[in-house]
Design an enzyme around this catalytic site. Structure first.
Site, PDB file in Angstrom:
ATOM      1  N   ASN A 160       0.812  -1.184   0.205  1.00  0.00           N
ATOM      2  CA  ASN A 160      -0.049  -0.033  -0.020  1.00  0.00           C
ATOM      3  C   ASN A 160       0.876   1.279   0.098  1.00  0.00           C
ATOM      4  O   ASN A 160       1.830   1.691   1.121  1.00  0.00           O
ATOM      5  CB  ASN A 160      -0.874  -0.103   1.122  1.00  0.00           C
ATOM      6  CG  ASN A 160      -1.538   1.105   1.486  1.00  0.00           C
ATOM      7  OD1 ASN A 160      -1.882   2.038   0.552  1.00  0.00           O
ATOM      8  ND2 ASN A 160      -2.377   1.295   2.500  1.00  0.00           N
TER       9      ASN A 160
ATOM     10  N   LYS B 163       0.179   4.198  -0.370  1.00  0.00           N
ATOM     11  CA  LYS B 163      -0.494   5.494   0.642  1.00  0.00           C
ATOM     12  C   LYS B 163      -0.207   6.741  -0.416  1.00  0.00           C
ATOM     13  O   LYS B 163      -0.387   6.808  -1.553  1.00  0.00           O
ATOM     14  CB  LYS B 163       0.085   5.494   1.918  1.00  0.00           C
ATOM     15  CG  LYS B 163       0.018   4.280   2.852  1.00  0.00           C
ATOM     16  CD  LYS B 163       0.060   4.305   4.169  1.00  0.00           C
ATOM     17  CE  LYS B 163      -0.228   3.013   5.013  1.00  0.00           C
ATOM     18  NZ  LYS B 163       0.130   3.110   6.245  1.00  0.00           N
TER      19      LYS B 163
ATOM     20  N   HIS C 214      -9.420   0.859   5.337  1.00  0.00           N
ATOM     21  CA  HIS C 214      -8.122   1.051   5.863  1.00  0.00           C
ATOM     22  C   HIS C 214      -8.268   1.955   7.187  1.00  0.00           C
ATOM     23  O   HIS C 214      -9.178   2.644   7.349  1.00  0.00           O
ATOM     24  CB  HIS C 214      -7.129   1.739   5.025  1.00  0.00           C
ATOM     25  CG  HIS C 214      -5.652   1.727   5.307  1.00  0.00           C
ATOM     26  ND1 HIS C 214      -5.123   2.538   6.445  1.00  0.00           N
ATOM     27  CD2 HIS C 214      -4.643   0.920   5.219  1.00  0.00           C
ATOM     28  CE1 HIS C 214      -3.980   2.388   6.549  1.00  0.00           C
ATOM     29  NE2 HIS C 214      -3.529   1.312   5.992  1.00  0.00           N
TER      30      HIS C 214
ATOM     31  N   GLU D 270      -6.802   4.414   8.370  1.00  0.00           N
ATOM     32  CA  GLU D 270      -6.543   5.940   7.845  1.00  0.00           C
ATOM     33  C   GLU D 270      -7.970   6.275   7.475  1.00  0.00           C
ATOM     34  O   GLU D 270      -8.247   7.575   7.663  1.00  0.00           O
ATOM     35  CB  GLU D 270      -5.379   6.179   7.005  1.00  0.00           C
ATOM     36  CG  GLU D 270      -4.012   5.912   7.789  1.00  0.00           C
ATOM     37  CD  GLU D 270      -2.858   5.280   7.019  1.00  0.00           C
ATOM     38  OE1 GLU D 270      -2.960   5.320   5.642  1.00  0.00           O
ATOM     39  OE2 GLU D 270      -1.923   4.839   7.745  1.00  0.00           O
TER      40      GLU D 270
ATOM     41  N   GLU E 253      -5.038  -4.994  10.626  1.00  0.00           N
ATOM     42  CA  GLU E 253      -3.834  -4.052  10.762  1.00  0.00           C
ATOM     43  C   GLU E 253      -4.031  -3.322  12.119  1.00  0.00           C
ATOM     44  O   GLU E 253      -5.037  -2.289  12.456  1.00  0.00           O
ATOM     45  CB  GLU E 253      -3.895  -3.087   9.755  1.00  0.00           C
ATOM     46  CG  GLU E 253      -3.837  -3.785   8.230  1.00  0.00           C
ATOM     47  CD  GLU E 253      -3.246  -2.736   7.344  1.00  0.00           C
ATOM     48  OE1 GLU E 253      -2.133  -2.916   6.820  1.00  0.00           O
ATOM     49  OE2 GLU E 253      -3.897  -1.550   7.267  1.00  0.00           O
TER      50      GLU E 253
ATOM     51  N   GLY F 163       2.866   2.217  10.831  1.00  0.00           N
ATOM     52  CA  GLY F 163       3.638   3.321  10.870  1.00  0.00           C
ATOM     53  C   GLY F 163       4.317   3.766  11.961  1.00  0.00           C
ATOM     54  O   GLY F 163       5.340   4.729  12.013  1.00  0.00           O
TER      55      GLY F 163
ATOM     56  N   SER G 152       3.850  -2.454  10.536  1.00  0.00           N
ATOM     57  CA  SER G 152       5.449  -2.283  10.478  1.00  0.00           C
ATOM     58  C   SER G 152       5.824  -3.747  10.001  1.00  0.00           C
ATOM     59  O   SER G 152       6.952  -4.199  10.748  1.00  0.00           O
ATOM     60  CB  SER G 152       5.785  -2.020  12.001  1.00  0.00           C
ATOM     61  OG  SER G 152       5.336  -0.621  12.133  1.00  0.00           O
TER      62      SER G 152
HETATM   63  P1  13P Z   1       3.119   0.341   7.864  1.00  0.00           P
HETATM   64  O1  13P Z   1       3.624  -0.973   7.185  1.00  0.00           O
HETATM   65  O2  13P Z   1       3.874   1.546   7.173  1.00  0.00           O
HETATM   66  O3  13P Z   1       3.223   0.170   9.245  1.00  0.00           O
HETATM   67  O4  13P Z   1       1.876   0.371   7.187  1.00  0.00           O
HETATM   68  C1  13P Z   1       0.736  -0.659   7.318  1.00  0.00           C
HETATM   69  C2  13P Z   1      -0.431  -0.465   6.570  1.00  0.00           C
HETATM   70  O5  13P Z   1      -1.213   0.548   7.067  1.00  0.00           O
HETATM   71  C3  13P Z   1      -0.710  -0.916   5.166  1.00  0.00           C
HETATM   72  O6  13P Z   1      -1.931  -0.801   4.742  1.00  0.00           O
END
Ligand code: 13P
Length: 249
Positions: free
Chosen positions: A9, A11, A94, A96, A166, A172, A212
């Site tokens: 992803n 983002k 997601h 976010e 997740e 992140g 992560s």
């Molecule tokens: P990270 O791998 O940066 O923690 O992000 C995970 C994520 O949100 C993938 O959709």
């Protein structure tokens, strides 16, 4: 019986030129690799990345879609437009989208249904916040997000659904859920799917872990019986880190 499925992803990262460079490096790096793979660039880079991954072992994904097919929805992107670009998979729900943009389970469910209606594969994301985990509510939150996200989805539709667990506190932050903690929620989620659709469907459904994931921890996570792949953020932005995750074994 379940193949591993590893998705990147991207983002809100990468210009078209940067996205093209990464996509080309991944096509080279994953040539002959044995699992299922996906990249989900920003909407603005989909048209650039589509011809690069077409015909390879890397699927093209989008990070979201609108809840309606078309109409007066300023700033949104429709499933029809995504299909036109060659997108095969849509990531929905997601954290976010849920926590920064206020998407509800009902809205996410509407998008899931629309995406399936138009023939897309859906990666439905679930996961608890740190407060919810500390309050002992991780399972309840994941169950509710799964049940409500899949409301009205049939057992036959489940062939095109992937779940991504997740935990919000691991995204992140560099803090990965331990393989044991992740496995516990994955096993629990499979039970939720069993209750909804029966054992056959539940056993076939891919449940990815996200939060992560790095080359250093991918193999340990993937060794757990109910962890069937990964949804990768930060480490998906470079071929040097994404390819080793994809080739964890
Ligand atoms: P990270 O791998 O940066 O923690 O992000 C995970 C994520 O949100 C993938 O959709």
């Amino acid at each position: 019986m379940r193949d591993y499925y590893i998705a990147g992803n991207w983002k809100m990262h990468k210009t078209r030129a940067e996205a093209a460079d990464l996509a080309k490096a991944l096509v080279d790096g994953l040539k002959g690799a044995k699992h299922k793979y996906l990249v989900a660039p920003s909407f603005t880079a989909l048209e650039t990345v589509a011809p690069i991954v077409k015909g390879t072992n890397i699927r093209l994904g989008a990070q979201n879609c609108a809840q309606e097919e078309q109409g007066a929805h300023t700033g949104e992107v429709s499933v029809l437009q995504l299909k036109d670009l060659g997108v095969q998979t849509i990531i929905l729900g997601h954290s976010e989208r849920r926590h920064v943009y206020g998407e509800s389970d009902a809205l996410i469910n509407k998008k899931v249904k629309l995406a399936l209606k138009h023939g897309f594969e859906v990666i439905l994301c679930i996961g608890e916040t740190l407060d919810e985990r500390e309050a002992g509510a991780a399972e309840a939150v994941c169950e509710a997000q799964t049940v409500l996200g899949l409301a009205g989805i049939t057992a036959a539709d489940m062939a095109n659904i992937v779940i991504a667990y997740e935990p919000v506190w691991a995204i992140g932050t560099g803090k990965t859920a331990s393989p044991e903690d992740a496995e516990a929620i994955h096993a629990f989620t499979r039970k939720v799917l069993t209750n909804l659709y029966g054992k056959d469907v539940a056993e076939k459904t891919i449940i990815q872990y996200g939060g992560s994931v790095k080359p250093e921890n991918a193999a340990q996570l993937m060794a757990k019986p109910n962890i069937d792949g990964a949804l990768v953020g930060g480490a998906a932005l470079k071929a040097e880190t994404f390819v080793p995750i994809c080739k964890f074994d």
